[in-house]
Structures are given as C-alpha cells and as structure tokens.
Design a protein around this motif. Structure first.
Motif, PDB file in Angstrom:
ATOM      1  N   MET A   1       0.832  -1.196   0.000  1.00  0.00           N
ATOM      2  CA  MET A   1       0.000   0.000   0.000  1.00  0.00           C
ATOM      3  C   MET A   1       0.880   1.265   0.000  1.00  0.00           C
ATOM      4  SD  MET A   1      -3.001   1.028  -0.119  1.00  0.00           S
ATOM      5  CE  MET A   1      -4.413   1.736   0.565  1.00  0.00           C
ATOM      6  N   GLU A   2       1.942   1.231   0.817  1.00  0.00           N
ATOM      7  CA  GLU A   2       2.830   2.394   0.901  1.00  0.00           C
ATOM      8  C   GLU A   2       3.485   2.680  -0.449  1.00  0.00           C
ATOM      9  OE1 GLU A   2       6.823   3.867   3.293  1.00  0.00           O
ATOM     10  OE2 GLU A   2       5.736   2.099   4.002  1.00  0.00           O
ATOM     11  N   ARG A   3       3.955   1.626  -1.123  1.00  0.00           N
ATOM     12  CA  ARG A   3       4.583   1.808  -2.443  1.00  0.00           C
ATOM     13  C   ARG A   3       3.591   2.394  -3.451  1.00  0.00           C
ATOM     14  NH1 ARG A   3       9.440  -1.165  -4.231  1.00  0.00           N
ATOM     15  NH2 ARG A   3      10.343  -1.978  -2.318  1.00  0.00           N
ATOM     16  N   PHE A   4       2.367   1.918  -3.416  1.00  0.00           N
ATOM     17  CA  PHE A   4       1.341   2.439  -4.321  1.00  0.00           C
ATOM     18  C   PHE A   4       1.126   3.933  -4.081  1.00  0.00           C
ATOM     19  CE2 PHE A   4      -3.136   3.588  -4.958  1.00  0.00           C
ATOM     20  CZ  PHE A   4      -3.217   3.428  -6.334  1.00  0.00           C
ATOM     21  N   ILE A   5       1.019   4.327  -2.835  1.00  0.00           N
ATOM     22  CA  ILE A   5       0.821   5.747  -2.501  1.00  0.00           C
ATOM     23  C   ILE A   5       2.025   6.567  -2.954  1.00  0.00           C
ATOM     24  CG2 ILE A   5       0.629   7.380  -0.571  1.00  0.00           C
ATOM     25  CD1 ILE A   5      -1.084   5.221   0.858  1.00  0.00           C
ATOM     26  N   GLU A   6       3.224   6.075  -2.703  1.00  0.00           N
ATOM     27  CA  GLU A   6       4.430   6.804  -3.101  1.00  0.00           C
ATOM     28  C   GLU A   6       4.530   6.927  -4.613  1.00  0.00           C
ATOM     29  OE1 GLU A   6       7.531   4.636  -1.156  1.00  0.00           O
ATOM     30  OE2 GLU A   6       7.110   5.558   0.796  1.00  0.00           O
ATOM     31  N   ARG A   7       4.255   5.847  -5.327  1.00  0.00           N
ATOM     32  CA  ARG A   7       4.301   5.895  -6.799  1.00  0.00           C
ATOM     33  C   ARG A   7       3.236   6.840  -7.349  1.00  0.00           C
ATOM     34  NH1 ARG A   7       5.073  -0.476  -7.827  1.00  0.00           N
ATOM     35  NH2 ARG A   7       7.307  -0.555  -7.391  1.00  0.00           N
ATOM     36  N   THR A   8       2.058   6.806  -6.737  1.00  0.00           N
ATOM     37  CA  THR A   8       0.975   7.695  -7.176  1.00  0.00           C
ATOM     38  C   THR A   8       1.356   9.157  -6.947  1.00  0.00           C
ATOM     39  OG1 THR A   8      -0.657   6.002  -6.673  1.00  0.00           O
ATOM     40  CG2 THR A   8      -1.462   8.256  -6.882  1.00  0.00           C
ATOM     41  N   MET A   9       1.907   9.439  -5.782  1.00  0.00           N
ATOM     42  CA  MET A   9       2.331  10.826  -5.509  1.00  0.00           C
ATOM     43  C   MET A   9       3.428  11.262  -6.467  1.00  0.00           C
ATOM     44  SD  MET A   9       2.121  11.368  -1.345  1.00  0.00           S
ATOM     45  CE  MET A   9       3.798  10.922  -1.164  1.00  0.00           C
ATOM     46  N   TYR A  10       4.383  10.368  -6.721  1.00  0.00           N
ATOM     47  CA  TYR A  10       5.478  10.717  -7.622  1.00  0.00           C
ATOM     48  C   TYR A  10       4.975  10.922  -9.045  1.00  0.00           C
ATOM     49  CZ  TYR A  10      10.107  10.730  -9.697  1.00  0.00           C
ATOM     50  OH  TYR A  10      11.240  11.093 -10.377  1.00  0.00           O
TER      51      TYR A  10
END
Length: 162
Positions: A1-10
C-alpha cells in the motif's frame, strides 16, 4: 500500500505538465497582444505625442518582461518539478537551463515582478495628471510591498545558505 501511494504521488507531478503547456498558450496570447499594439501604434506614430509614445513603449517593455517571466517559469518549473528536458546536442540551449532550482526560480520571479511593477509605476507617473493622488499613493505602496518582499526573500535565502 505504501509503495502504491508513493508511486501515485510521484507520478502526480505529471499533472503539472498541462499547466506549463497552458503557460505557453498564455505566452502566445501575450505575443498576439504585443503585435496588436505594434500594429496599432505604427500608423499613428507621427500623430502621437512623445509622452504617449513613451507610455506605449513602456507597455511593450512590460509585456516583454512578462513574456520572459512566463518562459522562465514554464521551462524551469517543468524541469524542476516534472522531468528534465531532453534537448539534442547541437541544438541551442538556454544558458540557465538545468541550473535554476526552485529557490533561484523564486528569486528570479520576485525580481521580475519588481521590474514589471517598476515599469508599470513609471507608466503611472508619466500619466500622473490623469490619476487621482490617492491612487498614485496606492501604486507606490503596492510597488514598495513587492520591493520589500523581494528583498526579504533574498535576505532569508542568504541566511539559510550560511
């Protein structure tokens, strides 16, 4: 979930790209207005008073400064916040390309705003006889606010670099 949020923000940085394209359309609109003013002035240049011509020229300088500001924000903002520009070798590059971080961009924008405000204030003073004194006072106050803000930003930037 954290990776998804980080990739989405980036990845969301690409939402800025259409904004920078929109600024290029604003630059096109400014260029059209600039040449409209030129075509309006040229036929009447001999009938115009010197002060009237100077006011028009100051307006053109104002537009040129705003155009430069648009280019600087558009290109530097894209490069700082979205993606580096891939410019082929042998193609002319702007000397500041890749060298302007967000802090220096902010300082250049502040300096440009002060320059634009100065030109506008000069135009106002050239036509002071047609402007109410309280409005002249407010023009000066607003201009001085820009000057003090730019100075304060520069001073704070200098303090944080040490």
């Amino acid at each position: 979930m954290e990776r998804f949020i980080e990739r989405t923000m980036y990845a969301s940085r690409w939402l800025l790209a259409p904004i920078y394209v929109g600024l290029s359309l604003g630059l096109l609109a400014l260029a059209l207005k600039f040449f409209q003013e030129i075509f309006h002035v040229i036929p009447n240049v001999f009938a115009m008073a010197e002060s009237e011509l100077i006011l028009v020229l100051l307006s053109l300088i104002d537009m040129a400064l705003v155009g430069g500001l648009l280019v600087m924000v558009m290109i530097s903002g894209y490069e700082n916040f979205v993606s580096q520009l891939d410019i082929d070798d042998g193609v002319e590059k702007l000397s500041w390309l890749g060298k302007m971080d967000s802090t220096s961009l902010k300082m250049k924008v502040a300096a440009s705003i002060v320059a634009i405000s100065s030109i506008h204030l000069l135009r106002v003073f050239m036509d002071a006889k047609n402007i109410e004194p309280q409005y002249l006072m407010w023009y000066v106050i607003i201009h001085m606010t820009f000057v003090i803000s730019a100075f304060a930003m520069g001073y704070l930037d200098k303090l944080t670099k040490h």
